[in-house]
Design a protein around this motif. Sequence first.
Motif, PDB file in Angstrom:
ATOM      1  N   GLU A  41      53.138 -48.963  25.650  1.00 14.85           N
ATOM      2  CA  GLU A  41      54.091 -48.474  26.632  1.00 14.85           C
ATOM      3  C   GLU A  41      53.617 -47.098  27.076  1.00 14.85           C
ATOM      4  N   CYS A  42      53.519 -46.909  28.382  1.00  9.41           N
ATOM      5  CA  CYS A  42      53.068 -45.623  28.905  1.00  9.41           C
ATOM      6  C   CYS A  42      54.013 -44.515  28.449  1.00  9.41           C
ATOM      7  N   ALA A  43      53.430 -43.448  27.897  1.00  8.05           N
ATOM      8  CA  ALA A  43      54.255 -42.356  27.383  1.00  8.05           C
ATOM      9  C   ALA A  43      54.956 -41.595  28.507  1.00  8.05           C
ATOM     10  N   ARG A  44      54.455 -41.745  29.747  1.00 12.62           N
ATOM     11  CA  ARG A  44      55.080 -41.001  30.857  1.00 12.62           C
ATOM     12  C   ARG A  44      56.069 -41.850  31.642  1.00 12.62           C
ATOM     13  N   LEU A  97      56.845 -45.178  30.919  1.00 17.73           N
ATOM     14  CA  LEU A  97      57.450 -46.193  30.054  1.00 17.73           C
ATOM     15  C   LEU A  97      57.115 -47.624  30.465  1.00 17.73           C
ATOM     16  N   ASP A  98      56.221 -47.787  31.437  1.00 22.77           N
ATOM     17  CA  ASP A  98      55.798 -49.138  31.812  1.00 22.77           C
ATOM     18  C   ASP A  98      54.859 -49.704  30.751  1.00 22.77           C
ATOM     19  N   PRO A  99      54.919 -51.008  30.539  1.00 23.73           N
ATOM     20  CA  PRO A  99      53.925 -51.614  29.659  1.00 23.73           C
ATOM     21  C   PRO A  99      52.555 -51.591  30.332  1.00 23.73           C
ATOM     22  N   PHE A 100      51.518 -51.480  29.536  1.00 22.05           N
ATOM     23  CA  PHE A 100      50.171 -51.497  30.096  1.00 22.05           C
ATOM     24  C   PHE A 100      49.211 -52.113  29.094  1.00 22.05           C
ATOM     25  N   ASP A 101      48.079 -52.608  29.618  1.00 19.38           N
ATOM     26  CA  ASP A 101      46.989 -53.117  28.779  1.00 19.38           C
ATOM     27  C   ASP A 101      45.753 -52.272  29.021  1.00 19.38           C
ATOM     28  N   ASP A 102      44.935 -52.185  28.024  1.00 20.21           N
ATOM     29  CA  ASP A 102      43.694 -51.427  28.172  1.00 20.21           C
ATOM     30  C   ASP A 102      42.658 -51.998  27.202  1.00 20.21           C
ATOM     31  N   ALA A 159      49.594 -40.865  22.519  1.00 14.62           N
ATOM     32  CA  ALA A 159      50.507 -40.839  23.665  1.00 14.62           C
ATOM     33  C   ALA A 159      49.809 -41.551  24.823  1.00 14.62           C
ATOM     34  N   PRO A 160      49.742 -42.869  24.760  1.00 14.36           N
ATOM     35  CA  PRO A 160      48.982 -43.612  25.764  1.00 14.36           C
ATOM     36  C   PRO A 160      49.645 -43.537  27.133  1.00 14.36           C
ATOM     37  N   THR A 161      48.809 -43.497  28.161  1.00 12.79           N
ATOM     38  CA  THR A 161      49.353 -43.529  29.520  1.00 12.79           C
ATOM     39  C   THR A 161      48.733 -44.708  30.258  1.00 12.79           C
ATOM     40  N   CYS A 162      49.483 -45.245  31.206  1.00 17.22           N
ATOM     41  CA  CYS A 162      49.009 -46.410  31.943  1.00 17.22           C
ATOM     42  C   CYS A 162      47.768 -46.064  32.747  1.00 17.22           C
ATOM     43  N   ARG A 163      47.659 -44.815  33.170  1.00 14.07           N
ATOM     44  CA  ARG A 163      46.432 -44.310  33.784  1.00 14.07           C
ATOM     45  C   ARG A 163      46.478 -42.795  33.678  1.00 14.07           C
ATOM     46  N   ASP A 164      45.306 -42.159  33.854  1.00 14.35           N
ATOM     47  CA  ASP A 164      45.216 -40.729  33.583  1.00 14.35           C
ATOM     48  C   ASP A 164      46.185 -39.889  34.405  1.00 14.35           C
ATOM     49  N   ASP A 165      46.400 -40.293  35.654  1.00 10.20           N
ATOM     50  CA  ASP A 165      47.218 -39.448  36.522  1.00 10.20           C
ATOM     51  C   ASP A 165      48.598 -40.059  36.765  1.00 10.20           C
ATOM     52  N   CYS A 166      49.094 -40.796  35.794  1.00 13.33           N
ATOM     53  CA  CYS A 166      50.441 -41.358  35.940  1.00 13.33           C
ATOM     54  C   CYS A 166      51.440 -40.230  36.133  1.00 13.33           C
ATOM     55  N   PRO A 167      52.202 -40.262  37.241  1.00 14.05           N
ATOM     56  CA  PRO A 167      53.125 -39.158  37.509  1.00 14.05           C
ATOM     57  C   PRO A 167      54.371 -39.191  36.631  1.00 14.05           C
ATOM     58  N   GLY A 168      54.648 -40.305  35.996  1.00 11.01           N
ATOM     59  CA  GLY A 168      55.768 -40.363  35.069  1.00 11.01           C
ATOM     60  C   GLY A 168      57.110 -40.472  35.759  1.00 11.01           C
ATOM     61  N   LEU A 169      58.119 -39.999  35.049  1.00 10.47           N
ATOM     62  CA  LEU A 169      59.493 -40.118  35.535  1.00 10.47           C
ATOM     63  C   LEU A 169      60.037 -38.751  35.899  1.00 10.47           C
ATOM     64  N   CYS A 170      60.987 -38.729  36.829  1.00  7.80           N
ATOM     65  CA  CYS A 170      61.680 -37.486  37.164  1.00  7.80           C
ATOM     66  C   CYS A 170      62.452 -37.025  35.940  1.00  7.80           C
ATOM     67  N   SER A 171      62.263 -35.752  35.581  1.00  8.17           N
ATOM     68  CA  SER A 171      62.898 -35.243  34.361  1.00  8.17           C
ATOM     69  C   SER A 171      64.417 -35.142  34.523  1.00  8.17           C
ATOM     70  N   GLN A 172      64.889 -35.196  35.752  1.00  3.61           N
ATOM     71  CA  GLN A 172      66.336 -35.037  35.955  1.00  3.61           C
ATOM     72  C   GLN A 172      67.084 -36.355  36.096  1.00  3.61           C
ATOM     73  N   CYS A 173      66.482 -37.287  36.841  1.00  6.58           N
ATOM     74  CA  CYS A 173      67.235 -38.515  37.081  1.00  6.58           C
ATOM     75  C   CYS A 173      66.520 -39.751  36.553  1.00  6.58           C
ATOM     76  N   GLY A 174      65.274 -39.580  36.074  1.00  7.30           N
ATOM     77  CA  GLY A 174      64.567 -40.715  35.503  1.00  7.30           C
ATOM     78  C   GLY A 174      63.936 -41.640  36.516  1.00  7.30           C
ATOM     79  N   ARG A 216      61.219 -43.294  38.968  1.00  3.71           N
ATOM     80  CA  ARG A 216      59.765 -43.417  38.836  1.00  3.71           C
ATOM     81  C   ARG A 216      59.110 -42.667  39.980  1.00  3.71           C
ATOM     82  N   LEU A 217      58.371 -41.639  39.655  1.00  4.15           N
ATOM     83  CA  LEU A 217      57.795 -40.797  40.703  1.00  4.15           C
ATOM     84  C   LEU A 217      56.707 -41.529  41.478  1.00  4.15           C
TER      85      LEU A 217
END
Length: 199
Positions: free
Chosen positions: A79-82, A84-89, A141-156, A158-159
């Motif tokens: 699960e992407c740490a930023r 939260l999407d599932p990913f394979d690598d 802390a795996p990420t789906c890709r290096d530049d995953c923008p993640g989630l908005c810290s205020q409302c969650g 997906r950026l």
Amino acid sequence: MPLNVLDPRAPFVLDVRELGRRPGSMQHKTLVVHAPADLGIGGVVEVPEGSDIGLTIRLESVMEGVLVSGEARALISGECARCLDPFDDQLAVEWQELYAYPEGETDTESEADEDGLSVQDDMIDLEQPVRDALVLALPLAPTCRDDCPGLCSQCGARLEDDPSHRHEYTDPRWAALAELLTNETNESGSSGAGPTEEM
Ligand SMILES: [Zn+2]
Ligand SMILES: [Zn+2]
């Protein structure tokens, strides 16, 4: 489960009889094994049980035993740490281990097995080193890709879905104040507790 008995049909067990004991003799093997259970970091990222692990192995006979150099290639999913999407690598790791010949070949309880790995009945078990090498290489802390923008810290939100996403008030304290002021206006001052007294 006795340590000294290897099952020749177990997926990670290799027969090294053909290698012989003349120091310097070498063998290469490639094999595909199914990933054992619990190969991962609790719920964060893992090598899925039953998925293929490709092994490229070099066996080298040395004085003390069999030196194994290997590479393992495995699929990892998590699960992407930023966002939260599932990913394979893919993950590739290398390792090297010496499997020592037991001191007295017949004395299966010998101390040779206590710590290191050993050659048992002309077989070696690759599972523990492969497991260790893979688990050590798993990202914490795996990420789906290096530049995953993640989630908005205020409302969650997906950026990635909304790159221009932003809130008018970035400081949560200001956001709370703004909300109070809005309520005040809407309710025509019916509440006694004004925001200015609390500041
Ligand atoms: Zn992500
Ligand atoms: Zn937001």
